[in-house]
Design a protein around this motif. Structure first.
Motif, mmCIF file in Angstrom:
data_model
loop_
_atom_site.group_PDB
_atom_site.id
_atom_site.type_symbol
_atom_site.label_atom_id
_atom_site.label_comp_id
_atom_site.label_asym_id
_atom_site.label_seq_id
_atom_site.Cartn_x
_atom_site.Cartn_y
_atom_site.Cartn_z
ATOM 1 N N ARG A 134 0.760 -1.359 0.136
ATOM 2 C CA ARG A 134 0.052 0.202 -0.034
ATOM 3 C C ARG A 134 1.100 1.215 -0.104
ATOM 4 O O ARG A 134 0.491 2.393 -0.805
ATOM 5 N N ARG A 135 1.807 1.139 0.672
ATOM 6 C CA ARG A 135 2.831 2.435 0.992
ATOM 7 C C ARG A 135 3.451 2.590 -0.360
ATOM 8 O O ARG A 135 3.682 3.721 -0.833
ATOM 9 N N SER A 169 1.015 3.956 -2.797
ATOM 10 C CA SER A 169 1.199 5.479 -2.524
ATOM 11 C C SER A 169 1.944 6.249 -3.218
ATOM 12 O O SER A 169 1.924 7.429 -3.508
ATOM 13 N N ALA A 170 3.467 5.860 -2.869
ATOM 14 C CA ALA A 170 4.456 6.500 -3.144
ATOM 15 C C ALA A 170 4.576 6.507 -4.916
ATOM 16 O O ALA A 170 4.748 7.887 -5.433
#
Length: 71
Positions: free
Chosen positions: A14-15, A18-19
């Motif tokens: 998820r991170r 997002s990045a």
């Protein structure tokens, strides 16, 4: 039931997504055709292959050689 490793993996994914969504790749058609080191022209092929490049191939090779000698 998910274990700790599965939860950590999902959180990392998820991170990363997002990045990646907020990451901006420079426009290859922009006026970024001048090498920061020597002021010479960065060839179109290099700008297309590595749009983030700010140096010509020759200057980049010199920079990388200097880094190798520092280690």
């Amino acid at each position: 039931m998910a274990d700790i490793a599965d939860i950590a993996t999902e959180l990392m994914e998820r991170r990363m997504e997002s990045a990646m969504a907020t990451c901006r790749i420079p426009d290859t058609t922009a006026a970024n055709d001048e090498c920061e080191e020597c002021g010479g022209e960065i060839p179109v092929a290099r700008r297309k292959a590595a749009p983030w490049a700010t140096t010509c191939i020759e200057c980049q090779q010199i920079i990388e050689e200097k880094r190798r000698h520092v280690r």
